[in-house]
Write an enzyme that holds these catalytic residues in place. Structure first.
Site, PDB file in Angstrom:
ATOM      1  CB  CYS A  67      -1.026   3.865  -3.749  1.00 55.92           C
ATOM      2  SG  CYS A  67      -1.110   3.185  -5.404  1.00 55.92           S
ATOM      3  CG  HIS A  68      -2.794   4.724   0.124  1.00 60.34           C
ATOM      4  ND1 HIS A  68      -3.858   5.503  -0.308  1.00 60.34           N
ATOM      5  CD2 HIS A  68      -3.078   3.456  -0.268  1.00 60.34           C
ATOM      6  CE1 HIS A  68      -4.744   4.738  -0.925  1.00 60.34           C
ATOM      7  NE2 HIS A  68      -4.291   3.493  -0.917  1.00 60.34           N
ATOM      8  CG  HIS A  95       8.585   7.566 -12.027  1.00 56.62           C
ATOM      9  ND1 HIS A  95       8.806   7.197 -10.720  1.00 56.62           N
ATOM     10  CD2 HIS A  95       8.797   6.446 -12.774  1.00 56.62           C
ATOM     11  CE1 HIS A  95       9.126   5.909 -10.671  1.00 56.62           C
ATOM     12  NE2 HIS A  95       9.139   5.440 -11.914  1.00 56.62           N
ATOM     13  CG  MET A 140      -8.693   0.414  -2.983  1.00 57.05           C
ATOM     14  SD  MET A 140      -7.208   0.589  -1.974  1.00 57.05           S
ATOM     15  CE  MET A 140      -7.663  -0.492  -0.610  1.00 57.05           C
ATOM     16  CG  HIS A 149       7.371   3.801 -16.461  1.00 56.02           C
ATOM     17  ND1 HIS A 149       8.548   3.219 -16.898  1.00 56.02           N
ATOM     18  CD2 HIS A 149       7.425   3.772 -15.100  1.00 56.02           C
ATOM     19  CE1 HIS A 149       9.278   2.848 -15.856  1.00 56.02           C
ATOM     20  NE2 HIS A 149       8.618   3.177 -14.749  1.00 56.02           N
ATOM     21  CB  CYS A 200      -0.930   0.030   1.221  1.00 57.79           C
ATOM     22  SG  CYS A 200      -1.811  -1.511   1.540  1.00 57.79           S
TER      23      CYS A 200
END
Length: 572
Positions: free
Chosen positions: A78-79, A355, A116, A397, A75
């Site tokens: 993402c969070h 990124h 999610m 990407h 997780c």
């Protein structure tokens, strides 16, 4: 009393509410994006402080530690480490406590259209684990320790002091055509002779080496693992191996060395995910010299962000400067390294979630993907400013991207996408083709989303794109090739995994095309699980036919690979 049918209906209604409550946008998210964003973090095993929140559901210490491990494995990407949000929404107690355990269980079980994952219904988490995570995200987030100069020096090791290293090349290898291949799950890199296709050495490194970079002289190879361990490898040694190592944090992705004339091999720099900072080191020994935090405010909203991760770093050929790209804040920091005691930094604002990226063909412009903003920022390294901000496809990407000359648009730089099947071409020649500069001049179609790397070469007429995160094995186990002079003709598919001749049932994902020094071969990793056979496949660029297969039991989960000459000179 609810009947089973009513209970299922109630759960689905709650799932729908949960999805809308936590959704980032109204658009669906593809399987490749979920695979990419939900990556693991080395922080799962780091001791952390647990605060007690009296309002949170009860958890034993054992339950808390298990939930923390799951969170950092699945997780945190993402969070965020502190659960304050990154590409995903915040999951802090001020938000989650009001939802309640039952509500959160449904959300975790079924996921949401905004990205999610459906951790429960997919079978990734058991019912008990879903319940555990619903209670965990109502607790105060545990905070990892900082990692400062004293911590770094405890890990710093000079294996071979500079004065004891060779004064000339002591081996017969064609160093400029060596490949550094990441053996992800083994915590190693394989140094492979590009001429003979033989393994020179397997070097123990940090976990899941993210990138290999070369010193300006082409002598030293620097690799950095996700656990923030850097290995400095001397290619002049009789058997190239580590001469210095250090950890610059608890999680990291990027390393680079000084390239400007007069500063060759003098300094190295590494950026960390945690703590959010970058570290400048001595280029001969990796001694840490300067640590700079990247905590700050987000472009646009100007909200403070506590953990802006350093994503990618590139060295300028125009000035004694590094470009440090900060993920969450959307800032590229141009760091003047000519005087570390009076460090000068220029902030260039573009878009959040910077990124990866690479230089254009002139090496003047750094093209960096703001992946969750669906943009490419062009940073002018000569003028020290933003040259352009270009809308492209979904979740670009590029790796380092691909440079080639288009018959109509002139010099262009290309990126593939995780979230859609397109490849975007961006004009990069403001002098010769001003009308096309910093615009998406063309969009070509690939086989599907899930692309990670795209590559060409000045001596090649081909453009290669992989798609290792595509859920369709036919796509993830092959690579597509375009004729850059006939892009409208579409692509040719090369069955690279089939050519590898691997007999078992591994994933066999084909990843990261990389040219040799001569530009007449393209190397691919065929990446399976650590208990399955993997391989490297070499393709003849002129004929697009199989040239060689490299197999060895030591090639465990090969992923990224980097040719020394092309990496040293930023050829892609």
């Amino acid at each position: 009393m609810h009947t089973p049918k009513l209970a299922r209906l109630s759960a689905l209604v709650m799932a729908s509410l949960a999805m809308s409550a936590f959704a980032q946008d109204k658009h669906g998210v593809s399987a490749p994006e979920v695979s990419y964003q939900a990556g693991s973090s080395p922080l799962s095993s780091v001791p952390m402080y647990q605060s007690s929140n009296p309002k949170a559901p009860k958890m034993t210490q054992t339950e808390f530690e298990k939930a923390r491990e799951i969170y950092f494995q699945r997780c945190a990407g993402c969070h965020g480490v502190l659960r304050k949000g990154a590409t995903g929404k915040p999951l802090t107690p001020d938000i989650t406590l009001g939802k309640g355990t039952d509500y959160l269980k449904v959300f975790i079980e079924y996921g949401s259209p905004a990205g999610m994952p459906n951790w429960g219904t997919s079978g990734e988490l058991t019912k008990d684990e879903v319940d555990l995570m619903a209670r965990y995200i109502q607790q105060d987030a545990p905070t990892p320790p900082e990692f400062g100069l004293a911590d770094m020096k405890k890990t710093w090791k000079i294996v071979v002091p500079p004065e004891q290293r060779p004064t000339k090349k002591m081996n017969h290898y064609n160093i400029s055509n060596i490949f550094s291949t990441t053996l992800r799950d083994a915590g190693e890199v394989a140094l492979i002779d590009g001429d003979t296709k033989q393994i020179i050495n397997i070097v123990k490194t940090g976990y899941a080496v993210h990138i290999s970079r070369m010193s300006a002289s082409g002598r030293y190879l620097f690799v950095i693992g996700r656990d923030a361990k850097i290995n400095m490898i001397d290619l002049w040694m009789e058997k190239p191996d580590t001469v210095a190592e250090i950890r610059v944090g608890l999680e990291a992705r990027s390393v680079e060395t000084s390239k400007f004339k007069g500063y060759e091999d003098k300094l190295a720099i590494a950026g960390s995910y945690w703590p959010p900072q970058y570290t400048i080191m001595n280029g001969d020994t990796l001694e840490p010299l300067k640590i700079v935090s990247t905590r700050g405010n987000v472009v646009g909203t100007q909200e403070y962000h506590p953990e802006p991760r350093v994503a990618s770093i590139v060295a300028s050929h125009y000035k004694p400067e590094f470009v440090v790209n900060v993920k969450e804040t959307g800032k590229s920091l141009i760091v003047d390294y000519s005087n570390l005691n009076a460090l000068k930094t220029t902030e260039i604002e573009s878009a959040p979630f910077l990124h990866d990226g690479g230089l254009d063909s002139s090496h003047r412009y750094f093209m960096v993907a703001a992946n969750s903003s669906n943009k490419i920022a062009a940073i002018d390294l000569k003028e020290g400013k933003l040259a352009g901000l270009v809308e492209v496809g979904k979740i670009p990407h590029p790796g380092r991207g691909a440079n080639f000359t288009h018959p109509k648009y002139g010099p262009v730089w290309a990126t593939g996408h995780l979230g859609d099947e397109t490849i975007s071409l961006v004009g990069t020649d403001p002098k010769g083709h001003k009308q096309y500069a910093w615009k998406e001049v063309a969009k070509i179609t690939g086989p599907g989303g899930g692309a990670l790397f795209i590559k060409s070469h000045p001596k090649s007429s081909h453009l290669y794109s992989d798609a290792p995160l595509n859920p369709d094995p036919k796509i993830s186990q092959s690579v597509v090739v375009y004729d850059i002079n006939k892009l409208d003709k579409g692509y040719v598919t090369l069955p690279v995994a089939e050519w590898a001749g691997i007999k078992d049932d591994g994933a066999k994902r084909v990843v990261q095309p990389e040219f040799n020094k001569a530009g007449d071969e393209v190397w691919f990793s065929v990446w399976s699980a650590k208990n399955k056979e993997s391989a490297l496949v070499v393709v003849d660029d002129k004929t697009l036919k199989l040239k060689a297969v490299i197999k060895d039991p030591r090639l465990i989960t090969p992923t990224g690979h980097f040719n020394v000459y092309n990496t040293q000179h930023d050829v892609y």
